[in-house]
Design an enzyme around this catalytic site. Structure first.
Site, PDB file in Angstrom:
ATOM      1  N   TRP A  10      34.055  12.284  48.972  1.00 20.48           N
ATOM      2  CA  TRP A  10      34.979  12.593  50.077  1.00 20.48           C
ATOM      3  C   TRP A  10      35.033  14.079  50.401  1.00 20.48           C
ATOM      4  O   TRP A  10      35.627  14.476  51.389  1.00 20.48           O
ATOM      5  CB  TRP A  10      36.395  12.128  49.723  1.00 20.48           C
ATOM      6  CG  TRP A  10      36.594  10.662  49.690  1.00 20.48           C
ATOM      7  CD1 TRP A  10      35.626   9.680  49.642  1.00 20.48           C
ATOM      8  CD2 TRP A  10      37.848   9.965  49.697  1.00 20.48           C
ATOM      9  NE1 TRP A  10      36.213   8.446  49.619  1.00 20.48           N
ATOM     10  CE2 TRP A  10      37.568   8.589  49.651  1.00 20.48           C
ATOM     11  CE3 TRP A  10      39.168  10.388  49.731  1.00 20.48           C
ATOM     12  CZ2 TRP A  10      38.579   7.626  49.645  1.00 20.48           C
ATOM     13  CZ3 TRP A  10      40.170   9.437  49.720  1.00 20.48           C
ATOM     14  CH2 TRP A  10      39.878   8.068  49.687  1.00 20.48           C
ATOM     15  N   HIS A  97      26.274  19.628  43.237  1.00 21.77           N
ATOM     16  CA  HIS A  97      26.152  19.385  44.672  1.00 21.77           C
ATOM     17  C   HIS A  97      25.691  20.677  45.362  1.00 21.77           C
ATOM     18  O   HIS A  97      26.090  21.773  44.968  1.00 21.77           O
ATOM     19  CB  HIS A  97      27.496  18.913  45.235  1.00 21.77           C
ATOM     20  CG  HIS A  97      27.373  18.366  46.618  1.00 21.77           C
ATOM     21  ND1 HIS A  97      27.251  19.181  47.721  1.00 21.77           N
ATOM     22  CD2 HIS A  97      27.304  17.084  47.074  1.00 21.77           C
ATOM     23  CE1 HIS A  97      27.132  18.409  48.806  1.00 21.77           C
ATOM     24  NE2 HIS A  97      27.160  17.137  48.439  1.00 21.77           N
ATOM     25  N   GLU A 169      19.328  14.739  46.684  1.00 16.26           N
ATOM     26  CA  GLU A 169      19.946  15.030  47.976  1.00 16.26           C
ATOM     27  C   GLU A 169      19.224  16.201  48.640  1.00 16.26           C
ATOM     28  O   GLU A 169      19.565  17.375  48.377  1.00 16.26           O
ATOM     29  CB  GLU A 169      21.418  15.398  47.790  1.00 16.26           C
ATOM     30  CG  GLU A 169      22.259  14.305  47.186  1.00 16.26           C
ATOM     31  CD  GLU A 169      23.724  14.457  47.598  1.00 16.26           C
ATOM     32  OE1 GLU A 169      24.264  13.503  48.154  1.00 16.26           O
ATOM     33  OE2 GLU A 169      24.294  15.535  47.389  1.00 16.26           O
ATOM     34  N   SER A 215      22.965  12.018  54.814  1.00 20.52           N
ATOM     35  CA  SER A 215      23.059  11.276  56.076  1.00 20.52           C
ATOM     36  C   SER A 215      22.704   9.797  55.921  1.00 20.52           C
ATOM     37  O   SER A 215      22.134   9.193  56.834  1.00 20.52           O
ATOM     38  CB  SER A 215      22.204  11.939  57.162  1.00 20.52           C
ATOM     39  OG  SER A 215      22.700  13.238  57.419  1.00 20.52           O
ATOM     40  N   GLY A 236      28.358  10.948  51.808  1.00 16.83           N
ATOM     41  CA  GLY A 236      29.381  11.905  52.201  1.00 16.83           C
ATOM     42  C   GLY A 236      30.186  11.384  53.383  1.00 16.83           C
ATOM     43  O   GLY A 236      31.090  10.563  53.234  1.00 16.83           O
ATOM     44  N   GLY A 237      29.830  11.821  54.576  1.00 13.38           N
ATOM     45  CA  GLY A 237      30.596  11.502  55.790  1.00 13.38           C
ATOM     46  C   GLY A 237      30.920  10.025  55.942  1.00 13.38           C
ATOM     47  O   GLY A 237      32.063   9.655  56.256  1.00 13.38           O
TER      48      GLY A 237
HETATM   49  C1  PEP Z   1      26.842  14.572  50.287  1.00 12.27           C
HETATM   50  O1  PEP Z   1      27.513  15.543  50.627  1.00 12.27           O
HETATM   51  O2  PEP Z   1      26.680  14.293  49.085  1.00 12.27           O
HETATM   52  C2  PEP Z   1      26.252  13.750  51.334  1.00 12.27           C
HETATM   53  C3  PEP Z   1      25.311  12.908  51.013  1.00 12.27           C
HETATM   54  O3  PEP Z   1      26.750  13.958  52.601  1.00 12.27           O
HETATM   55  P1  PEP Z   1      26.379  13.138  53.926  1.00 12.27           P
HETATM   56  O4  PEP Z   1      26.276  11.684  53.559  1.00 12.27           O
HETATM   57  O5  PEP Z   1      27.498  13.410  54.870  1.00 12.27           O
HETATM   58  O6  PEP Z   1      25.074  13.680  54.415  1.00 12.27           O
END
Ligand code: PEP
Length: 252
Positions: A10, A97, A169, A215, A236-237
């Site tokens: 989050w 992260h 990531e 994403s 994330g989002g």
């Molecule tokens: C994250 O911050 O770990 C992430 C995967 O963000 P998002 O899904 O928004 O790209």
């Protein structure tokens, strides 16, 4: 066989009442879906962890923190220790992260201490690794990820390593709407699994959960999770939208 996981990061979002609503909505929705063998983890901001673990007690998700300081207690104003998380029944913690590496200057060596501090209390680290865009463009992404994994994780015994979850990531995919292709994700996940096999053994590599993050959404999760070495996602989002998060969690 290794666990499939969908974890929601989050970040620094939601007021207490919004967080309570979101956690309850997700918990209710989880009652009505078939997760197969997948595990759902919610990682809200630290001040909501106790509320989250209270809800999780009667629901089908686990709770993770987003960060710790690698000491049990002491003069570290503003920080939270793994010992504190343990008492709250927090069972996972995101570390490494890219936002913490970038804004808080966390190094591979410092992350090694965090890994050890978490494992001491049987909290499973979700260890994030990944390259920035110029590194990918310079074809250095494998070397970058190798160094991150080696310097923060490969001091562990085989037994301890088995408690670590890895999240690949690519930084250029985080929050940008640009997802790694399924081929790019699979290629890196297979590479990481190969590193683990080389350092430990084949069965440790097979048992290690490796998540994709960047994403990931309700539309692309299924094809990413269908890759043989992609065991789920760090989200994330999309983890702030209950319907979409549930869609991702049921994409195996
Ligand atoms: C994250 O911050 O770990 C992430 C995967 O963000 P998002 O899904 O928004 O790209």
């Amino acid at each position: 066989m290794r666990k499939q996981i969908v974890a929601g990061n989050w970040k620094m979002n939601k007021t207490f009442s919004e967080a309570e609503t979101l956690i309850t909505e997700i918990a209710d929705a989880l009652d009505d879906v078939d997760l197969k063998d997948a595990e759902v983890i919610l990682c809200p901001p630290a001040i909501y962890l106790e509320m989250a673990t209270d809800v999780a007690f009667e629901s089908n998700f686990k709770v993770g923190a987003q960060n710790i300081y690698p000491e049990d207690s002491g003069a570290f104003t503003g920080e939270i220790s793994p010992l504190m998380l343990k008492e709250l029944n927090v069972t996972y913690c995101i570390i490494g992260h890219s936002e913490r590496r970038k804004y808080f200057h966390e190094t591979n060596e410092f992350l090694q201490r965090k890994v050890d501090a978490l494992l001491k209390h049987h909290i499973r680290p979700i260890f994030c690794c990944g390259e920035v865009l110029p590194e990918r463009e310079a074809n250095q992404h494998f070397e970058v990820v190798k160094k991150q994994v080696q310097e923060s994780l490969f001091h562990l015994s085989m037994e301890s390593f088995l408690d670590v979850v890895i999240a690949y990531e690519p930084v250029w995919a985080i929050g940008t709407g640009v997802t790694a292709t399924k081929e790019q994700a699979q290629e890196m996940h297979a590479y990481i699994r190969g590193l683990i096999a080389e350092k430990y053994d084949g069965s440790t590599a097979v048992e290690t959960t490796i998540l994709y993050g960047g994403s990931c959404n309700g539309k692309n999760a299924r094809e990413l999770f269908a890759q043989p070495d992609v065991d789920g996602g760090l989200i994330g989002g999309a983890s702030l939208k209950p319907d979409e998060f549930l869609q991702i969690a049921t994409s195996f």
